[in-house]
Design a protein around this motif. Structure first.
Motif, PDB file in Angstrom:
ATOM      1  N   GLU A 256       0.817  -1.211   0.070  1.00 16.84           N
ATOM      2  CA  GLU A 256      -0.092   0.012   0.129  1.00 16.84           C
ATOM      3  C   GLU A 256       0.739   1.317  -0.181  1.00 16.84           C
ATOM      4  N   ALA A 257       1.579   1.458  -1.192  1.00 16.71           N
ATOM      5  CA  ALA A 257       2.182   2.589  -1.299  1.00 16.71           C
ATOM      6  C   ALA A 257       1.552   3.700  -1.854  1.00 16.71           C
ATOM      7  N   ILE A 258       1.521   5.047  -1.499  1.00 14.63           N
ATOM      8  CA  ILE A 258       0.362   5.800  -2.160  1.00 14.63           C
ATOM      9  C   ILE A 258       1.062   7.200  -2.395  1.00 14.63           C
ATOM     10  N   ILE A 259       1.305   7.744  -3.513  1.00 14.23           N
ATOM     11  CA  ILE A 259       1.843   9.191  -3.642  1.00 14.23           C
ATOM     12  C   ILE A 259       0.411  10.107  -3.884  1.00 14.23           C
ATOM     13  N   HIS A 260       0.295  10.962  -2.872  1.00 15.46           N
ATOM     14  CA  HIS A 260      -0.753  11.823  -2.912  1.00 15.46           C
ATOM     15  C   HIS A 260      -0.546  13.099  -3.905  1.00 15.46           C
ATOM     16  N   THR A 261      -1.677  13.744  -4.292  1.00 19.11           N
ATOM     17  CA  THR A 261      -1.786  14.616  -5.369  1.00 19.11           C
ATOM     18  C   THR A 261      -1.274  16.063  -4.665  1.00 19.11           C
ATOM     19  N   PRO A 262      -0.158  16.424  -4.938  1.00 20.16           N
ATOM     20  CA  PRO A 262       0.461  17.871  -4.316  1.00 20.16           C
ATOM     21  C   PRO A 262      -0.333  18.876  -5.009  1.00 20.16           C
ATOM     22  N   ASP A 263      -0.701  19.959  -4.082  1.00 22.79           N
ATOM     23  CA  ASP A 263      -1.415  21.179  -4.482  1.00 22.79           C
ATOM     24  C   ASP A 263      -2.825  20.861  -5.080  1.00 22.79           C
ATOM     25  N   ARG A 264      -3.542  20.072  -4.367  1.00 24.18           N
ATOM     26  CA  ARG A 264      -4.590  19.586  -5.203  1.00 24.18           C
ATOM     27  C   ARG A 264      -5.619  20.834  -5.166  1.00 24.18           C
ATOM     28  N   ALA A 265      -5.667  21.363  -4.074  1.00 23.30           N
ATOM     29  CA  ALA A 265      -6.876  22.499  -4.038  1.00 23.30           C
ATOM     30  C   ALA A 265      -6.183  23.766  -5.167  1.00 23.30           C
ATOM     31  N   LYS A 266      -5.054  24.046  -5.162  1.00 20.81           N
ATOM     32  CA  LYS A 266      -4.847  25.151  -5.984  1.00 20.81           C
ATOM     33  C   LYS A 266      -4.849  24.699  -7.466  1.00 20.81           C
ATOM     34  N   TRP A 267      -4.731  23.187  -7.858  1.00 22.06           N
ATOM     35  CA  TRP A 267      -4.862  23.199  -9.233  1.00 22.06           C
ATOM     36  C   TRP A 267      -6.340  22.552  -9.568  1.00 22.06           C
ATOM     37  N   ALA A 268      -6.935  22.218  -8.518  1.00 22.58           N
ATOM     38  CA  ALA A 268      -8.218  21.806  -8.640  1.00 22.58           C
ATOM     39  C   ALA A 268      -8.248  20.446  -9.364  1.00 22.58           C
ATOM     40  N   TRP A 269      -7.470  19.488  -8.844  1.00 21.82           N
ATOM     41  CA  TRP A 269      -7.400  18.220  -9.211  1.00 21.82           C
ATOM     42  C   TRP A 269      -8.614  17.531  -8.843  1.00 21.82           C
ATOM     43  N   ASP A 270      -9.222  16.315  -9.513  1.00 21.51           N
ATOM     44  CA  ASP A 270     -10.154  15.510  -8.968  1.00 21.51           C
ATOM     45  C   ASP A 270      -9.644  14.511  -8.140  1.00 21.51           C
ATOM     46  N   SER A 271      -8.753  13.955  -8.615  1.00 23.17           N
ATOM     47  CA  SER A 271      -8.116  12.846  -7.819  1.00 23.17           C
ATOM     48  C   SER A 271      -7.342  13.243  -6.639  1.00 23.17           C
ATOM     49  N   PRO A 272      -7.481  12.712  -5.350  1.00 24.26           N
ATOM     50  CA  PRO A 272      -6.464  12.905  -4.464  1.00 24.26           C
ATOM     51  C   PRO A 272      -5.297  12.163  -4.504  1.00 24.26           C
ATOM     52  N   LEU A 273      -4.960  11.302  -5.614  1.00 30.98           N
ATOM     53  CA  LEU A 273      -3.895  10.233  -5.621  1.00 30.98           C
ATOM     54  C   LEU A 273      -3.489  10.540  -7.193  1.00 30.98           C
ATOM     55  N   ILE A 274      -2.087  10.460  -6.767  1.00 31.22           N
ATOM     56  CA  ILE A 274      -1.292  10.373  -8.401  1.00 31.22           C
ATOM     57  C   ILE A 274      -1.035   8.780  -8.501  1.00 31.22           C
ATOM     58  N   PHE A 275      -0.630   8.210  -7.805  1.00 27.46           N
ATOM     59  CA  PHE A 275      -0.205   6.637  -7.916  1.00 27.46           C
ATOM     60  C   PHE A 275      -0.760   5.848  -6.771  1.00 27.46           C
ATOM     61  N   ARG A 276      -0.911   4.686  -6.788  1.00 24.67           N
ATOM     62  CA  ARG A 276      -1.099   3.594  -5.767  1.00 24.67           C
ATOM     63  C   ARG A 276      -0.625   2.266  -6.196  1.00 24.67           C
ATOM     64  N   ALA A 277       0.202   1.537  -5.184  1.00 23.22           N
ATOM     65  CA  ALA A 277       0.411   0.137  -5.515  1.00 23.22           C
ATOM     66  C   ALA A 277       0.268  -0.402  -4.406  1.00 23.22           C
ATOM     67  N   GLY A 278      -0.266  -1.550  -4.761  1.00 20.80           N
ATOM     68  CA  GLY A 278      -0.836  -2.642  -3.752  1.00 20.80           C
ATOM     69  C   GLY A 278       0.479  -3.377  -3.010  1.00 20.80           C
ATOM     70  N   TYR A 279       1.365  -3.654  -4.049  1.00 20.74           N
ATOM     71  CA  TYR A 279       2.379  -4.531  -3.607  1.00 20.74           C
ATOM     72  C   TYR A 279       3.839  -4.207  -4.443  1.00 20.74           C
ATOM     73  N   VAL A 280       4.796  -3.753  -3.565  1.00 20.06           N
ATOM     74  CA  VAL A 280       5.923  -3.532  -4.364  1.00 20.06           C
ATOM     75  C   VAL A 280       7.124  -4.226  -3.832  1.00 20.06           C
ATOM     76  N   HIS A 281       7.849  -5.009  -4.757  1.00 25.99           N
ATOM     77  CA  HIS A 281       8.864  -5.643  -4.294  1.00 25.99           C
ATOM     78  C   HIS A 281      10.282  -5.389  -5.028  1.00 25.99           C
TER      79      HIS A 281
END
Length: 196
Positions: free
Chosen positions: A86-111
């Motif tokens: 469960e690695a998550i990269i959250h969307t930076p400056d979401r309110a400033k840019w009015a992005w719809d998604s709160p995430l940019i990337f999500r991975a359930g498993y990374v090895h």
């Protein structure tokens, strides 16, 4: 005639020998205590939680301040294996840019299987024979990428600190005012018309 003690006799060097012995015993005791503390921290998970926090902070620094959360981080120092769940990269400056998604990337498993010495930010790593990062295998499962575009800027562009991005207010305010800041015909999906 006064008696002069020999140069290597007990009288002249005894304080120095005593000092060296005490210093050696103190260093040996401190080393044993540090080793025991390190083993206890590793076995109880304190070291792993410390590394977990450091990895999140370092990724945040590398990704231009975007918040990174890792659900579970497991690693094996001798073999160089890292497992992230469960690695998550959250969307930076979401309110400033009015992005719809709160995430940019999500991975359930990374090895990953890698060389530890090449990944540690050590100033003399190049001199030790590690000019690049050695990652032997990288496996990502259950990955999702959320891509959005505002003008000529994609949301993942905000992760690169070397890019010179426009002010987010010019696009979002322009779209609201209707003065050309909104999506163009080139931005619209095929088969759909852009509303004026």
């Amino acid at each position: 005639m006064p008696v002069v003690p020999p140069l290597f006799g007990d009288y002249v060097l005894w304080p120095l020998v005593s000092y060296v012995q005490q210093l050696y015993l103190r260093l040996l005791g401190a080393s044993v205590l540090a080793l025991l503390a390190g083993v206890c921290a590793y076995r109880t998970g304190l070291f792993q939680s410390f590394v977990h926090r450091i990895v999140e902070q370092e990724l945040r620094r590398k990704l231009n301040g975007a918040r990174v959360t890792i659900g579970d981080l497991q690693f094996n120092l001798p073999t160089g294996h890292i497992t992230i769940r469960e690695a998550i990269i959250h969307t930076p400056d979401r309110a400033k840019w009015a992005w719809d998604s709160p995430l940019i990337f999500r991975a359930g498993y990374v090895h990953a299987h890698c060389s530890w010495l090449s990944l540690v930010p050590f100033p003399y790593a190049r001199m030790l024979g590690f000019p690049v990062r050695d990652v032997y295998t990288l496996e990502v499962e259950d990955g999702q990428m959320f891509v959005e575009k505002r003008g000529n800027v994609f949301n993942f562009h905000l992760l690169d600190p070397s890019l010179d991005l426009p002010d987010p207010g010019t696009w979002t305010n322009g779209a609201a005012a209707g003065n050309g800041g909104g999506p163009s015909a080139a931005d619209a999906p095929r088969g759909e018309d852009v509303a004026d």
